[in-house]
Design a protein around this motif. Structure first.
Motif, PDB file in Angstrom:
ATOM      1  N   LYS A   1      17.586  52.119  33.976  1.00 31.46           N
ATOM      2  CA  LYS A   1      18.917  51.546  33.741  1.00 31.46           C
ATOM      3  C   LYS A   1      18.983  50.117  34.270  1.00 31.46           C
ATOM      4  CE  LYS A   1      21.382  55.912  33.698  1.00 31.46           C
ATOM      5  NZ  LYS A   1      22.330  56.795  34.382  1.00 31.46           N
TER       6      LYS A   1
ATOM      7  N   LYS B   1      17.060  47.840  31.845  1.00 37.29           N
ATOM      8  CA  LYS B   1      17.817  47.591  30.620  1.00 37.29           C
ATOM      9  C   LYS B   1      18.945  46.595  30.883  1.00 37.29           C
ATOM     10  CE  LYS B   1      20.112  49.855  26.779  1.00 37.29           C
ATOM     11  NZ  LYS B   1      20.446  51.146  26.162  1.00 37.29           N
TER      12      LYS B   1
ATOM     13  N   ARG C   1      17.414  43.136  31.243  1.00 36.70           N
ATOM     14  CA  ARG C   1      16.941  42.652  29.938  1.00 36.70           C
ATOM     15  C   ARG C   1      18.103  42.155  29.091  1.00 36.70           C
ATOM     16  NH1 ARG C   1      17.178  44.899  25.373  1.00 36.70           N
ATOM     17  NH2 ARG C   1      17.345  47.075  25.986  1.00 36.70           N
TER      18      ARG C   1
ATOM     19  N   ALA D   1      14.778  44.831  23.280  1.00 42.47           N
ATOM     20  CA  ALA D   1      13.636  45.678  23.669  1.00 42.47           C
ATOM     21  C   ALA D   1      12.404  45.282  22.860  1.00 42.47           C
ATOM     22  CB  ALA D   1      13.978  47.147  23.462  1.00 42.47           C
TER      23      ALA D   1
ATOM     24  N   ILE E   1      11.474  51.313  25.652  1.00 47.84           N
ATOM     25  CA  ILE E   1      12.638  52.193  25.583  1.00 47.84           C
ATOM     26  C   ILE E   1      12.435  53.431  26.447  1.00 47.84           C
ATOM     27  CG2 ILE E   1      13.980  53.678  24.030  1.00 47.84           C
ATOM     28  CD1 ILE E   1      13.580  51.436  21.891  1.00 47.84           C
TER      29      ILE E   1
ATOM     30  N   GLU F   1      13.012  52.445  29.983  1.00 47.34           N
ATOM     31  CA  GLU F   1      14.444  52.253  30.219  1.00 47.34           C
ATOM     32  C   GLU F   1      15.207  53.572  30.285  1.00 47.34           C
ATOM     33  OE1 GLU F   1      15.025  47.792  28.359  1.00 47.34           O
ATOM     34  OE2 GLU F   1      15.792  49.504  27.216  1.00 47.34           O
ATOM     35  N   LYS F   2      14.717  54.579  29.606  1.00 48.74           N
ATOM     36  CA  LYS F   2      15.363  55.900  29.650  1.00 48.74           C
ATOM     37  C   LYS F   2      14.893  56.731  30.838  1.00 48.74           C
ATOM     38  CE  LYS F   2      16.447  56.414  24.788  1.00 48.74           C
ATOM     39  NZ  LYS F   2      16.297  57.237  23.585  1.00 48.74           N
TER      40      LYS F   2
END
Length: 86
Positions: free
Chosen positions: A27, A30, A33, A40, A55, A58-59
């Protein structure tokens, strides 16, 4: 320089001990960014990785290795220490 790198490595392993830590880092990544105006896709391209890998990080599905953290910090043009402040 070696001392700083050693500290970053120890922070990385201390921070990424649980799935929750990976989610929190993801988190944070992200948010950084997006704040820097990068997609992404662009970040992944600059890192030489797939968009799906960025991704997944980021998750919180991937615990990034130190080499990946270095690539992320270079792509976002921030220091490793700033990247690891989450």
């Amino acid at each position: 320089c070696t001392q700083v790198l050693t500290r970053i490595i120890s922070i990385h392993f201390a921070c990424m001990q649980t799935i929750k830590d990976c989610e929190v880092f993801g988190k944070h990544l992200k948010k950084l960014r997006i704040k820097l105006g990068k997609t992404a896709e662009k970040t992944a391209h600059e890192m030489g990785m797939s968009t799906s890998t960025v991704i997944r990080i980021e998750k919180g599905l991937v615990d990034p290795k130190l080499t990946t953290l270095i690539k992320i910090s270079e792509s976002l043009n921030i220091s490793l220490s700033d990247l690891m402040r989450f």
